[in-house]
Design an enzyme around this catalytic site. Structure first.
Site, mmCIF file in Angstrom:
data_model
loop_
_atom_site.group_PDB
_atom_site.id
_atom_site.type_symbol
_atom_site.label_atom_id
_atom_site.label_comp_id
_atom_site.label_asym_id
_atom_site.label_seq_id
_atom_site.Cartn_x
_atom_site.Cartn_y
_atom_site.Cartn_z
ATOM 1 N N SER A 14 0.806 -1.227 0.000
ATOM 2 C CA SER A 14 0.000 0.000 0.000
ATOM 3 C C SER A 14 0.843 1.283 0.000
ATOM 4 C CB SER A 14 -0.925 0.032 1.214
ATOM 5 O OG SER A 14 -1.627 1.258 1.244
ATOM 6 N N SER A 16 -0.720 4.132 0.597
ATOM 7 C CA SER A 16 -1.519 5.090 1.366
ATOM 8 C C SER A 16 -0.771 5.693 2.558
ATOM 9 C CB SER A 16 -2.822 4.426 1.835
ATOM 10 O OG SER A 16 -3.624 4.145 0.712
ATOM 11 N N LYS A 65 -14.052 -3.890 0.811
ATOM 12 C CA LYS A 65 -14.903 -2.715 0.576
ATOM 13 C C LYS A 65 -16.397 -3.019 0.766
ATOM 14 C CE LYS A 65 -11.692 -0.266 -2.448
ATOM 15 N NZ LYS A 65 -11.483 0.449 -3.710
ATOM 16 N N ASP A 101 -13.514 6.925 -4.135
ATOM 17 C CA ASP A 101 -12.850 6.468 -5.371
ATOM 18 C C ASP A 101 -13.347 7.248 -6.594
ATOM 19 O OD1 ASP A 101 -11.109 4.546 -4.353
ATOM 20 O OD2 ASP A 101 -12.596 2.945 -4.461
ATOM 21 N N GLY A 126 -16.165 -2.102 -17.924
ATOM 22 C CA GLY A 126 -16.247 -2.844 -16.663
ATOM 23 C C GLY A 126 -17.490 -2.455 -15.896
ATOM 24 N N ASN A 150 -19.444 -4.139 -20.613
ATOM 25 C CA ASN A 150 -18.852 -5.177 -19.764
ATOM 26 C C ASN A 150 -18.863 -6.525 -20.454
ATOM 27 O OD1 ASN A 150 -17.680 -5.853 -17.221
ATOM 28 N ND2 ASN A 150 -19.574 -6.916 -16.658
ATOM 29 N N ARG A 151 -17.916 -7.381 -20.028
ATOM 30 C CA ARG A 151 -17.837 -8.750 -20.554
ATOM 31 C C ARG A 151 -19.149 -9.482 -20.280
ATOM 32 N NH1 ARG A 151 -13.079 -12.140 -17.921
ATOM 33 N NH2 ARG A 151 -14.400 -11.772 -16.103
HETATM 34 P P1 NDP Z 1 -13.994 -6.345 -9.781
HETATM 35 O O1 NDP Z 1 -13.455 -7.704 -9.593
HETATM 36 O O2 NDP Z 1 -15.124 -5.867 -8.911
HETATM 37 O O3 NDP Z 1 -14.525 -6.183 -11.312
HETATM 38 C C1 NDP Z 1 -13.728 -6.627 -12.375
HETATM 39 C C2 NDP Z 1 -14.322 -6.131 -13.699
HETATM 40 O O4 NDP Z 1 -13.386 -6.444 -14.737
HETATM 41 C C3 NDP Z 1 -15.634 -6.809 -14.087
HETATM 42 O O5 NDP Z 1 -16.418 -5.878 -14.797
HETATM 43 C C4 NDP Z 1 -15.148 -7.950 -14.982
HETATM 44 O O6 NDP Z 1 -16.131 -8.368 -15.916
HETATM 45 C C5 NDP Z 1 -14.020 -7.278 -15.710
HETATM 46 N N1 NDP Z 1 -12.986 -8.190 -16.233
HETATM 47 C C6 NDP Z 1 -12.167 -9.002 -15.515
HETATM 48 N N2 NDP Z 1 -11.291 -9.644 -16.331
HETATM 49 C C7 NDP Z 1 -11.587 -9.225 -17.594
HETATM 50 C C8 NDP Z 1 -11.032 -9.523 -18.873
HETATM 51 N N3 NDP Z 1 -10.016 -10.397 -19.020
HETATM 52 N N4 NDP Z 1 -11.543 -8.900 -19.954
HETATM 53 C C9 NDP Z 1 -12.559 -8.015 -19.821
HETATM 54 N N5 NDP Z 1 -13.137 -7.694 -18.635
HETATM 55 C C10 NDP Z 1 -12.645 -8.296 -17.531
HETATM 56 O O7 NDP Z 1 -12.721 -5.378 -9.683
HETATM 57 P P2 NDP Z 1 -12.699 -3.831 -9.273
HETATM 58 O O8 NDP Z 1 -13.833 -3.174 -9.960
HETATM 59 O O9 NDP Z 1 -12.597 -3.705 -7.808
HETATM 60 O O10 NDP Z 1 -11.287 -3.316 -9.865
HETATM 61 C C11 NDP Z 1 -11.086 -3.097 -11.263
HETATM 62 C C12 NDP Z 1 -9.737 -2.430 -11.498
HETATM 63 O O11 NDP Z 1 -9.707 -1.100 -10.954
HETATM 64 C C13 NDP Z 1 -8.549 -3.154 -10.849
HETATM 65 O O12 NDP Z 1 -7.487 -3.162 -11.795
HETATM 66 C C14 NDP Z 1 -8.190 -2.283 -9.659
HETATM 67 O O13 NDP Z 1 -6.820 -2.397 -9.320
HETATM 68 C C15 NDP Z 1 -8.514 -0.901 -10.195
HETATM 69 N N6 NDP Z 1 -8.781 0.117 -9.158
HETATM 70 C C16 NDP Z 1 -7.951 1.226 -9.069
HETATM 71 C C17 NDP Z 1 -8.156 2.228 -8.128
HETATM 72 C C18 NDP Z 1 -7.224 3.419 -8.065
HETATM 73 O O14 NDP Z 1 -7.276 4.202 -7.099
HETATM 74 N N7 NDP Z 1 -6.381 3.637 -9.059
HETATM 75 C C19 NDP Z 1 -9.270 2.146 -7.141
HETATM 76 C C20 NDP Z 1 -10.104 0.950 -7.323
HETATM 77 C C21 NDP Z 1 -9.836 -0.012 -8.288
HETATM 78 P P3 NDP Z 1 -17.237 -9.497 -15.541
HETATM 79 O O15 NDP Z 1 -18.362 -8.766 -14.860
HETATM 80 O O16 NDP Z 1 -17.625 -10.057 -16.853
HETATM 81 O O17 NDP Z 1 -16.567 -10.498 -14.645
#
Ligand code: NDP
Length: 272
Positions: A14, A16, A65, A101, A126, A150-151
């Site tokens: 982290s 933070s 979260k 966020d 996503g 989204n996928r």
């Molecule tokens: P979740 O697990 O809640 O959601 C993942 C999402 O990604 C879903 O919509 C999923 O689709 C999709 N997904 C996963 N793999 C693939 C793939 N190979 N191809 C296409 N779509 C895919 O994760 P979070 O929403 O919590 O996090 C998402 C990203 O955001 C992470 O990389 C995280 O590190 C980043 N993040 C960054 C922050 C920052 O401060 N910079 C803060 C919060 C998050 P499906 O519904 O079909 O499974």
């Protein structure tokens, strides 16, 4: 001194504590901020222990979260909309759950990248936790269009349905990657595909010269999404600015003062 921390599992990576130490020094606030590893089955107990030690607030990261959302005794509007909590405030009225966020992402786009959202065509890739958290703050800036792709198509459609009334007639829609019709002014990658080095399967024409392409992920090297977007004329940006801005929002919630972020972002970037 007032005490704050970030809970996660794992938590060793982290940034933070360094960010909040820099904010405290800059604003002259007397506080400590540490990283705490909460057991996977012991998040609530870890929070209660921190409160008993005099903790005033905490950030919450993966995978807690949703649990933090359940634990909070009251939620801000943006935490309710996000369905997840990344900031806890321990007050005399109880545990307040907030989500900074989305505000962090919007601040990075508008203030740091200098790109207005109002009147623009925005594509959100996503529909997981991170995507859900940014929909309300994006809509507050009145984009002309917000497409959520989204996928799993049904999840995007459901998310769009939840926010349809807030966006205005026809502004918010949900679809699969294959149905996306560009070009867009702003494309936000909120999928976790970049973690595996994957690219969401986007059709041609999503990016135009000057499109802002923001990947929520960050690292020393540009992600595959950033590389692909740059190759199609877009201005690529990673999620480090969002990280610093969500921390600044949390700091403001706790301390009532909003720190400047430019220098902290610059130093974090240099240390990646
Ligand atoms: P979740 O697990 O809640 O959601 C993942 C999402 O990604 C879903 O919509 C999923 O689709 C999709 N997904 C996963 N793999 C693939 C793939 N190979 N191809 C296409 N779509 C895919 O994760 P979070 O929403 O919590 O996090 C998402 C990203 O955001 C992470 O990389 C995280 O590190 C980043 N993040 C960054 C922050 C920052 O401060 N910079 C803060 C919060 C998050 P499906 O519904 O079909 O499974």
């Amino acid at each position: 001194m007032d005490r704050y921390c970030v809970f996660g599992n794992p938590i060793g990576h982290s940034k933070s504590p360094a960010i909040h130490a820099a904010f405290a020094a800059q604003t002259g606030q007397q506080l400590t901020y540490e990283a705490r590893l909460a057991p996977l089955d012991g998040f609530a107990a870890a929070v209660q222990a921190f409160i008993a030690e005099g903790g005033k607030g905490a950030n919450v990261t993966v995978p807690f979260k949703l649990e933090a959302h359940k634990l909070a005794q009251a939620l801000t509007v943006r935490a309710q909309a996000a369905g997840a909590v990344n900031t806890l405030h321990f007050t005399e009225q109880g545990i307040i759950g907030d989500n900074t966020d989305g505000a962090g992402l919007v601040a990075d786009i508008v203030n740091n990248a200098g790109v207005a959202i109002t009147g623009k065509r925005v594509l959100l890739l996503g529909a997981g936790g991170a995507a859900r958290g940014v929909v309300l703050p994006l809509l507050e800036h009145r984009p002309a269009q917000l497409v959520i792709a989204n996928r799993t198509v049904a999840t995007a459609e459901e998310l769009a349905r939840q926010f349809a009334a807030l966006g205005g007639a026809g502004v918010v829609s949900g679809c699969g990657f294959g149905q996306v019709e560009g070009p867009f002014d702003i494309v936000i990658n909120a999928t976790s595909a970049s973690l595996q080095g994957d690219l969401p399967p986007l059709p041609d024409g999503v990016f135009a010269p000057g499109t802002l392409a923001l990947d929520m992920m960050y690292g020393a090297q540009p992600t595959v999404f950033m590389q692909y977007a740059s190759g199609h004329g877009a201005l690529a940006r990673d999620g480090l600015g969002m990280l610093v801005e969500q921390a600044a929002e949390a700091f403001a919630v706790w301390r009532g003062v909003h720190p400047a972020t430019g220098e902290v972002l610059h130093r974090l970037r240099a240390a990646l």
